[in-house]
Design a protein around this motif. Structure first.
Motif, mmCIF file in Angstrom:
data_model
loop_
_atom_site.group_PDB
_atom_site.id
_atom_site.type_symbol
_atom_site.label_atom_id
_atom_site.label_comp_id
_atom_site.label_asym_id
_atom_site.label_seq_id
_atom_site.Cartn_x
_atom_site.Cartn_y
_atom_site.Cartn_z
ATOM 1 N N ALA A 11 0.789 -1.243 0.000
ATOM 2 C CA ALA A 11 0.000 0.000 0.000
ATOM 3 C C ALA A 11 0.813 1.279 0.000
ATOM 4 O O ALA A 11 0.235 2.353 0.118
ATOM 5 N N ASN A 12 2.126 1.198 -0.162
ATOM 6 C CA ASN A 12 2.890 2.448 -0.145
ATOM 7 C C ASN A 12 2.896 3.156 -1.493
ATOM 8 O O ASN A 12 3.359 4.288 -1.604
ATOM 9 N N GLN A 13 2.352 2.516 -2.540
ATOM 10 C CA GLN A 13 2.304 3.151 -3.849
ATOM 11 C C GLN A 13 1.175 2.553 -4.680
ATOM 12 O O GLN A 13 0.567 1.559 -4.309
ATOM 13 N N GLY A 14 0.893 3.186 -5.819
ATOM 14 C CA GLY A 14 -0.047 2.641 -6.791
ATOM 15 C C GLY A 14 -1.437 2.412 -6.256
ATOM 16 O O GLY A 14 -1.977 3.185 -5.461
ATOM 17 N N LEU A 15 -2.045 1.310 -6.691
ATOM 18 C CA LEU A 15 -3.420 1.010 -6.294
ATOM 19 C C LEU A 15 -3.544 0.843 -4.790
ATOM 20 O O LEU A 15 -4.520 1.300 -4.189
ATOM 21 N N ALA A 42 9.130 3.642 3.517
ATOM 22 C CA ALA A 42 8.128 3.863 2.470
ATOM 23 C C ALA A 42 6.726 3.960 3.055
ATOM 24 O O ALA A 42 5.940 4.830 2.649
ATOM 25 N N VAL A 43 6.388 3.074 3.992
ATOM 26 C CA VAL A 43 5.038 3.128 4.544
ATOM 27 C C VAL A 43 4.863 4.353 5.437
ATOM 28 O O VAL A 43 3.790 4.981 5.435
ATOM 29 N N GLU A 44 5.887 4.721 6.164
ATOM 30 C CA GLU A 44 5.781 5.912 7.007
ATOM 31 C C GLU A 44 5.648 7.173 6.162
ATOM 32 O O GLU A 44 4.860 8.074 6.488
ATOM 33 N N GLN A 45 6.391 7.240 5.056
ATOM 34 C CA GLN A 45 6.277 8.403 4.179
ATOM 35 C C GLN A 45 4.898 8.470 3.535
ATOM 36 O O GLN A 45 4.297 9.548 3.445
ATOM 37 N N ALA A 46 4.389 7.322 3.104
ATOM 38 C CA ALA A 46 3.067 7.307 2.474
ATOM 39 C C ALA A 46 1.998 7.769 3.453
ATOM 40 O O ALA A 46 1.112 8.571 3.100
ATOM 41 N N VAL A 47 2.054 7.289 4.691
ATOM 42 C CA VAL A 47 1.076 7.711 5.690
ATOM 43 C C VAL A 47 1.204 9.204 5.968
ATOM 44 O O VAL A 47 0.187 9.918 6.063
ATOM 45 N N ARG A 59 -8.201 6.891 10.933
ATOM 46 C CA ARG A 59 -6.780 7.108 11.208
ATOM 47 C C ARG A 59 -5.948 6.166 10.329
ATOM 48 O O ARG A 59 -6.140 4.953 10.321
ATOM 49 N N LEU A 60 -4.998 6.729 9.584
ATOM 50 C CA LEU A 60 -4.055 5.946 8.793
ATOM 51 C C LEU A 60 -2.854 5.586 9.658
ATOM 52 O O LEU A 60 -2.289 6.453 10.327
ATOM 53 N N GLU A 61 -2.457 4.315 9.621
ATOM 54 C CA GLU A 61 -1.329 3.861 10.417
ATOM 55 C C GLU A 61 -0.345 3.098 9.532
ATOM 56 O O GLU A 61 -0.766 2.258 8.726
ATOM 57 N N PRO A 62 0.955 3.353 9.661
ATOM 58 C CA PRO A 62 1.940 2.552 8.930
ATOM 59 C C PRO A 62 2.025 1.151 9.516
ATOM 60 O O PRO A 62 1.929 0.964 10.731
#
Length: 293
Positions: A11-15, A42-47, A59-62
């Motif tokens: 889930a860190n990119q794309g769909l 990557a997941v922390e940056q995406a969140v 709430r979004l969580e890495p």
């Protein structure tokens, strides 16, 4: 109101990122959406990036998770206890000029063994009315296979997850031994892999169908359609009608969160679905974009 938990892998990119963002936007404050990927940064940056543009919702969580690690999958399931929504979206990336033998292990482990691991780990923890969706493809139907191997995949789908895992192992060994084309698996890893994902869903849901339908629970495979991403561009000559990840996530988010009639739930349960219709397992549907290999 019960707090809901959603998990999206890859889930860190794309769909995957678009699915996580769409769920978080549409769910309630107090709910949680776990944005999962292998790399902590990557997941922390995406969140952080998604949260910066989110004014309301869940709430979004890495969540650091390597879907190839079965013990990590089981540990996460145990830690969460119960879940409401799972999107199994992680996939291995390769290019048309790559040697299949160099990539079949990553594809089999990320796409296929992870699919069966997620079904085993999270389906028993779905709350009534939950959704567990395996992101697959319109390539995941029997007609896309050589006639010589269709009975193997149909037989695994009619058996159980162990049979599906065993078949994936035999395909993997054939690729490594250079026998894949001779045995009917072909040279494009995506087709046996995607058919294997749908076979896993069909195998797993057969004995659960009555109990899950009684509780309003949906387990299904999903074809999101062609999406314009870095992973898909090398494979298709015509991307003119491809969706953005955000567009492609719209209907799956509605599927995860919206109500389903008993008739629709029964029709979609255990099937490969796209935009509100079932793609037939035996005959499939035409794929409008020609792959470059």
């Amino acid at each position: 109101m019960t707090t809901r938990t959603a998990l999206v892998t890859g889930a860190n990119q794309g769909l995957g990122r678009a699915l996580a963002a769409g769920l978080a936007h549409a769910m309630n404050p107090g709910d949680r959406v776990l944005l999962a990927g292998r790399r902590p940064d990557a997941v922390e940056q995406a969140v952080a990036e998604l949260t910066a543009h989110q004014s309301t919702g869940a709430r979004l969580e890495p969540c650091v998770l390597d879907v190839r690690d079965r013990s990590a999958m089981d540990d996460l399931a145990a830690d969460l206890g119960e879940v409401d929504i799972v999107f199994s979206n992680a996939t291995a990336r390769m290019t048309p000029d790559a040697d299949p033998a160099d990539h079949v292990d990553a594809v089999a482990e990320t796409n296929n063994l992870a699919t069966t691991a997620i079904l085993r780990a999270f389906a028993p923890r779905l709350r009534p009315g939950g959704r567990l969706i395996i992101v697959a493809s319109a390539l995941g139907t029997l007609d896309k296979l050589d006639a010589r191997v269709r009975p193997r995949f149909a037989g695994a789908a009619a058996a159980d997850l162990d049979a599906v895992d065993d078949l994936i192992g035999r395909w993997r060994a054939a690729v490594h031994a250079g026998r894949a084309a001779d045995e009917g698996y072909g040279g494009w890893l995506n087709i046996p892999s995607k058919v294997g994902q749908v076979a896993a869903v069909r195998a797993f849901t057969r004995d659960r169908r009555e109990a899950d339908l009684a509780q309003g629970t949906l387990i299904a495979a999903l074809c999101p359609g062609l999406i314009d991403t870095a992973a898909s561009r090398p494979w298709f000559e015509d991307m003119s009608t491809a969706q953005t990840p955000q567009q492609a996530a719209t209907w799956p988010v509605e599927l995860a969160l919206g109500p389903l009639t008993a008739e629709t739930l029964a029709a979609w349960y255990g099937e490969l679905v796209q935009f509100g219709r079932v793609i037939p397992w035996e005959t499939g549907m035409p794929v409008p974009h020609r792959a470059t290999r």
